[in-house]
Design a protein around this motif. Structure first.
Motif, PDB file in Angstrom:
ATOM      1  N   ALA A 119       0.833  -1.211   0.000  1.00  0.00           N
ATOM      2  CA  ALA A 119       0.000   0.000   0.000  1.00  0.00           C
ATOM      3  C   ALA A 119       0.866   1.259   0.000  1.00  0.00           C
ATOM      4  O   ALA A 119       0.565   2.244  -0.699  1.00  0.00           O
ATOM      5  CB  ALA A 119      -0.936   0.004   1.202  1.00  0.00           C
ATOM      6  N   LEU A 120       1.937   1.254   0.769  1.00  0.00           N
ATOM      7  CA  LEU A 120       2.831   2.411   0.829  1.00  0.00           C
ATOM      8  C   LEU A 120       3.628   2.570  -0.462  1.00  0.00           C
ATOM      9  O   LEU A 120       3.868   3.701  -0.914  1.00  0.00           O
ATOM     10  CB  LEU A 120       3.767   2.292   2.032  1.00  0.00           C
ATOM     11  N   VAL A 121       4.038   1.455  -1.052  1.00  0.00           N
ATOM     12  CA  VAL A 121       4.711   1.525  -2.365  1.00  0.00           C
ATOM     13  C   VAL A 121       3.765   2.174  -3.370  1.00  0.00           C
ATOM     14  O   VAL A 121       4.153   3.077  -4.123  1.00  0.00           O
ATOM     15  CB  VAL A 121       5.142   0.118  -2.830  1.00  0.00           C
ATOM     16  N   ASN A 122       2.509   1.743  -3.364  1.00  0.00           N
ATOM     17  CA  ASN A 122       1.518   2.316  -4.276  1.00  0.00           C
ATOM     18  C   ASN A 122       1.293   3.800  -4.008  1.00  0.00           C
ATOM     19  O   ASN A 122       1.165   4.605  -4.936  1.00  0.00           O
ATOM     20  CB  ASN A 122       0.186   1.571  -4.135  1.00  0.00           C
ATOM     21  N   TRP A 123       1.229   4.172  -2.729  1.00  0.00           N
ATOM     22  CA  TRP A 123       0.990   5.582  -2.384  1.00  0.00           C
ATOM     23  C   TRP A 123       2.117   6.460  -2.920  1.00  0.00           C
ATOM     24  O   TRP A 123       1.861   7.533  -3.485  1.00  0.00           O
ATOM     25  CB  TRP A 123       0.865   5.725  -0.868  1.00  0.00           C
ATOM     26  N   CYS A 124       3.347   6.003  -2.744  1.00  0.00           N
ATOM     27  CA  CYS A 124       4.497   6.774  -3.235  1.00  0.00           C
ATOM     28  C   CYS A 124       4.464   6.893  -4.760  1.00  0.00           C
ATOM     29  O   CYS A 124       4.705   7.974  -5.313  1.00  0.00           O
ATOM     30  CB  CYS A 124       5.807   6.110  -2.800  1.00  0.00           C
ATOM     31  N   LEU A 125       4.171   5.795  -5.428  1.00  0.00           N
ATOM     32  CA  LEU A 125       4.091   5.816  -6.897  1.00  0.00           C
ATOM     33  C   LEU A 125       3.006   6.790  -7.353  1.00  0.00           C
ATOM     34  O   LEU A 125       3.212   7.575  -8.296  1.00  0.00           O
ATOM     35  CB  LEU A 125       3.794   4.410  -7.425  1.00  0.00           C
ATOM     36  N   HIS A 126       1.867   6.752  -6.668  1.00  0.00           N
ATOM     37  CA  HIS A 126       0.736   7.615  -7.026  1.00  0.00           C
ATOM     38  C   HIS A 126       1.102   9.089  -6.881  1.00  0.00           C
ATOM     39  O   HIS A 126       0.671   9.926  -7.695  1.00  0.00           O
ATOM     40  CB  HIS A 126      -0.454   7.270  -6.127  1.00  0.00           C
ATOM     41  N   GLN A 127       1.905   9.419  -5.862  1.00  0.00           N
ATOM     42  CA  GLN A 127       2.298  10.818  -5.642  1.00  0.00           C
ATOM     43  C   GLN A 127       3.089  11.385  -6.808  1.00  0.00           C
ATOM     44  O   GLN A 127       3.055  12.588  -7.075  1.00  0.00           O
ATOM     45  CB  GLN A 127       3.142  10.946  -4.358  1.00  0.00           C
ATOM     46  N   LYS A 128       3.806  10.528  -7.514  1.00  0.00           N
ATOM     47  CA  LYS A 128       4.671  10.973  -8.606  1.00  0.00           C
ATOM     48  C   LYS A 128       4.132  10.610  -9.988  1.00  0.00           C
ATOM     49  O   LYS A 128       4.866  10.634 -10.979  1.00  0.00           O
ATOM     50  CB  LYS A 128       6.084  10.390  -8.427  1.00  0.00           C
ATOM     51  N   GLY A 129       2.854  10.244 -10.041  1.00  0.00           N
ATOM     52  CA  GLY A 129       2.222  10.022 -11.332  1.00  0.00           C
ATOM     53  C   GLY A 129       2.476   8.663 -11.959  1.00  0.00           C
ATOM     54  O   GLY A 129       2.192   8.466 -13.146  1.00  0.00           O
TER      55      GLY A 129
END
Length: 367
Positions: A119-129
């Motif tokens: 979930a945190l990996v996804n959140w970080c990826l989402h922040q940067k598009g």
């Protein structure tokens, strides 16, 4: 038979399957009761019988708008933002500038928390598009139909672990290997832990068997190990949590195995662990993405060591890690000392060394 049919029993839901899955969830009595029990653990049964229809009505209104995988991901992102705000002090990440949002990657990470790691990996990826990943999850976590629905809605694919013999195990891993490559070829990134199960003792190491599973599809194609693994765009990921919400539970399990010789999970223990990991306080969190591994050794064991080195060097150390390791550091304050003492008091006296190892391991690995 189409490729999609080959993976039908393990893949996440497609857009056209989202709405029916949500309808099944809302109709699932165990799902409704689980939510009520979590939100109102001491609610009398009579009131619960009235609350259940009301909860279904609320869920229908809230979730009816979700018609696609992307809709679900946006809803999850909203939840993640609220969760991070209430259960962490701050979250930072590094290394995404080394990656291309238009490419697919195989994110191989250390494993400390069942749900929060991907979930945190996804959140970080989402922040940067970046697009979010497809998540590998063991079938031991899917004993209830509602758990399967939730995970497959959230882009999770199933790792079958309950094989009855070598032939079935080989078939399952071959299918998994093919699905991972298929996902990457279709420009879908994948997250998978570096070994089966969380590192309850803090010892984050890559299991070469995972890498051999990746290679099964390459071997079938007649490609050598180094060439095929390079095609997967493997990105080592290091997740560092200041505080592990499940630390005392992990230690109690290890202590029981040490003193009694075995540990028997309760029926809903995995689900309880997932919830505790999500809602528990984590302090500061750092997610470090390495550059894709390009110089691939010829042997799985050597590649595992290379991945481990990249993960270890990216540990973010916190005061509690230094305290556990017995190292003086300027970051240590009264709050850190109190947090550490509270955790020590929460485990059996004889298990203090196990808790110490859990938090001190990153210090030793990073040196």
């Amino acid at each position: 038979m189409s490729e999609q049919d080959l993976f039908a029993d393990i893949r996440p839901y497609n857009d056209n399957e989202v709405a029916p899955a949500i309808q099944r969830l809302i109709a699932d009595e165990e799902f409704i009761q689980a939510i009520l029990h979590y939100r109102f653990p001491h609610m009398p049964g009579v009131i619960g019988s009235v609350a259940a229809p009301l909860l279904r009505f609320i869920l229908k209104r809230k979730l009816a708008k979700l018609k696609s995988v992307q809709d679900v991901q946006r809803q999850v992102a909203t939840f993640m933002n609220k969760m991070i705000e209430t259960t962490s002090k701050e979250i930072t990440f590094s290394g995404l500038e080394l990656l291309d949002p238009k490419k697919s990657y195989l994110f191989l990470s250390n494993h400390r928390d069942i749900a929060m790691d991907p979930a945190l990996v996804n959140w970080c990826l989402h922040q940067k598009g970046f697009a979010t990943v497809r998540i590998a999850i063991g079938d031991n976590l899917l004993r209830k139909p509602c758990a399967t629905e939730l995970m497959k809605l959230n882009k999770s694919f199933i790792v079958k672990r309950g094989a009855k013999g070598p032939r079935e195990m080989l078939k399952n891993f071959s299918q998994l290997s093919a699905y991972i490559k298929h996902s990457l070829d279709e420009n879908h990134s994948v997250w998978i832990a570096q070994k089966e199960g969380r590192a309850k003792d803090g010892n984050d190491v890559t299991d070469p068997a995972i890498l051999k599973m990746f290679y099964m599809q390459g071997k079938k194609q007649g490609t050598d190990f180094a060439t095929y693994m390079a095609e997967l765009n493997i990105v080592p990921v290091c997740l560092s949590y200041e505080y592990d919400p499940c630390d005392t539970d992990k230690i109690k399990e290890l202590w029981q195995k040490k003193t009694v010789g075995h540990y028997q999970k309760s029926e809903f223990e995995d689900i309880d662990t997932i919830i505790k990991g999500i809602v528990g306080f984590k302090g500061r969190i750092h997610v470090a993405f390495s550059a894709p591994v390009t110089s691939i050794p010829a042997e799985p064991d050597d590649l595992a060591k290379l991945i481990d080195q990249q993960i270890w060097q990216n540990y973010r150390l916190f005061p509690i890690n230094y305290l556990a390791a017995g190292i003086q550091d300027s970051s240590i304050d009264e709050v850190a000392v109190e947090q550490w003492q509270n955790r020590l008091m929460a485990v059996p006296d004889g298990a203090h060394d196990l808790l110490t190892q859990l938090y001190a391991a990153p210090v030793a690995k990073k040196q």
